[in-house]
Design a protein around this motif. Structure first.
Motif, PDB file in Angstrom:
ATOM      1  N   TYR A   5     -10.966 -18.793  -1.418  1.00  0.00           N
ATOM      2  CA  TYR A   5     -10.285 -17.455  -1.203  1.00  0.00           C
ATOM      3  C   TYR A   5     -11.172 -16.332  -2.310  1.00  0.00           C
ATOM      4  O   TYR A   5     -11.321 -16.610  -3.457  1.00  0.00           O
ATOM      5  N   GLY A  38      -6.706  -2.486   0.929  1.00  0.00           N
ATOM      6  CA  GLY A  38      -7.147  -2.076  -0.314  1.00  0.00           C
ATOM      7  C   GLY A  38      -6.603  -2.484  -1.482  1.00  0.00           C
ATOM      8  O   GLY A  38      -6.606  -1.985  -2.564  1.00  0.00           O
ATOM      9  N   ARG A  67       0.737  -1.232   0.060  1.00  0.00           N
ATOM     10  CA  ARG A  67      -0.039  -0.010   0.142  1.00  0.00           C
ATOM     11  C   ARG A  67       0.767   1.336  -0.095  1.00  0.00           C
ATOM     12  O   ARG A  67       0.647   2.096  -0.783  1.00  0.00           O
ATOM     13  N   VAL A 123      -4.273 -12.909   0.920  1.00  0.00           N
ATOM     14  CA  VAL A 123      -5.329 -12.437   0.519  1.00  0.00           C
ATOM     15  C   VAL A 123      -6.170 -11.439   1.563  1.00  0.00           C
ATOM     16  O   VAL A 123      -6.260 -10.339   1.355  1.00  0.00           O
ATOM     17  N   GLU A 124      -6.000 -11.835   2.840  1.00  0.00           N
ATOM     18  CA  GLU A 124      -7.035 -11.084   3.675  1.00  0.00           C
ATOM     19  C   GLU A 124      -6.093  -9.925   4.127  1.00  0.00           C
ATOM     20  O   GLU A 124      -6.903  -8.939   4.350  1.00  0.00           O
ATOM     21  N   ASP A 133      -8.942 -11.737  -6.782  1.00  0.00           N
ATOM     22  CA  ASP A 133      -9.378 -10.571  -7.653  1.00  0.00           C
ATOM     23  C   ASP A 133      -9.113 -11.030  -9.138  1.00  0.00           C
ATOM     24  O   ASP A 133      -9.336 -10.453 -10.025  1.00  0.00           O
ATOM     25  N   CYS A 172      -3.860  -8.115   2.331  1.00  0.00           N
ATOM     26  CA  CYS A 172      -4.047  -7.195   1.209  1.00  0.00           C
ATOM     27  C   CYS A 172      -5.282  -6.673   1.063  1.00  0.00           C
ATOM     28  O   CYS A 172      -5.411  -5.353   0.792  1.00  0.00           O
ATOM     29  N   HIS A 173      -6.368  -7.385   1.137  1.00  0.00           N
ATOM     30  CA  HIS A 173      -7.523  -6.689   1.018  1.00  0.00           C
ATOM     31  C   HIS A 173      -7.879  -5.893   2.121  1.00  0.00           C
ATOM     32  O   HIS A 173      -8.689  -4.647   1.887  1.00  0.00           O
ATOM     33  N   GLN A 204      -5.934  -5.364  -4.235  1.00  0.00           N
ATOM     34  CA  GLN A 204      -6.325  -6.536  -5.110  1.00  0.00           C
ATOM     35  C   GLN A 204      -5.356  -7.542  -5.135  1.00  0.00           C
ATOM     36  O   GLN A 204      -4.158  -7.185  -5.470  1.00  0.00           O
ATOM     37  N   TYR A 218      -2.664  -3.895  -7.025  1.00  0.00           N
ATOM     38  CA  TYR A 218      -2.933  -5.216  -7.454  1.00  0.00           C
ATOM     39  C   TYR A 218      -1.810  -6.001  -7.532  1.00  0.00           C
ATOM     40  O   TYR A 218      -0.668  -5.649  -7.913  1.00  0.00           O
TER      41      TYR A 218
END
Length: 241
Positions: A149, A84, A37, A77-78, A152, A80-81, A86, A43
């Motif tokens: 999972y 914000g 971030r 995954v968790e 995206d 990073c989401h 993808q 992404y």
């Protein structure tokens, strides 16, 4: 509805030889995601199955990396989401050292009857044939990740349209009335068979995770369902140009 592809994306190439028995023991998913971030990454492609054939999540269809004791893919995954970012899950579709070692009948066979291209590649990976049980194995892993999972996107790597002369391919070519001794027809059959697999993946994605991004590395531009990615690997033989 699928959104516009992010402007700043990172492909995290990650292929780990066996033997690291405390693998990932100091990994901090929060720090990993915050770093992305802070670098304004929108992404990131992370690893579900690497070139060696190891999975980085508790798979029932594949082979978990020996020594990995937690769900690395799930944590990435968790986290990073939460920041914000993808996430796309990486699968090597053409290479899988562990399955080639354990299931030799899944390897591509070249015109000379070899599974290794010694002259050009030495003892590099053996290519896997999508006309064998490997096809079902790979689809099962993709279905597993999509069902578990909220990714995206998917990135499937190392596709090859080099013809295979294994029994499955030879027998199917004969059934279709194709000449197995004609290199052009053998290439045409490999293309037809591979494109059929791509269609199966697309159908699976539409069923399990409609709207995510999907990329088939090594396949023609016309076969890319959602977007185009350019690989500029400086050590790959083609460099940044």
């Amino acid at each position: 509805m699928r959104s516009e592809f992010p402007r700043r994306a990172v492909h995290l190439d990650f292929h780990t030889m066996p033997g690291i028995h405390d693998f990932g023991s100091q990994f901090d998913a929060g720090e990993f995601a915050r770093t992305l971030r802070q670098a304004h990454v929108e992404y990131v492609t992370v690893f579900a199955k690497c070139n060696l054939g190891f999975s980085y999540y508790p798979t029932k269809a594949g082979i978990v990396y020996p020594g990995l004791e937690f769900d690395l893919l799930g944590q990435m995954v968790e986290a990073c989401h939460a920041e914000g970012v993808q996430v796309a899950a990486y699968f090597n579709a053409g290479l899988d050292h562990e399955q080639a070692r354990r299931r030799r009948e899944w390897c591509k066979v070249d015109r000379q009857g070899r599974v290794y291209n010694f002259e050009e590649m030495g003892h590099f990976f053996r290519n896997l044939c999508l006309n064998t049980g490997y096809r079902h194995h790979l689809l099962a892993m993709i279905r597993e990740v999509l069902g578990r999972y909220p990714v995206d996107g998917l990135f499937l790597d190392c596709f090859s349209l080099t013809p295979c002369y294994g029994d499955e391919c030879v027998q199917e070519m004969k059934r279709l009335g194709m000449d197995v001794f004609d290199e052009v027809q053998a290439a045409e059959y490999c293309e037809r068979m591979t494109f059929g697999f791509l269609d199966e993946v697309r159908a699976l994605v539409e069923q399990e995770a409609e709207g995510i991004f999907l990329y088939f590395n090594g396949m023609p531009l016309r076969r890319q369902p959602t977007h185009i990615e350019l690989e500029v690997l400086p050590t790959g033989g083609w460099g940044y140009e």
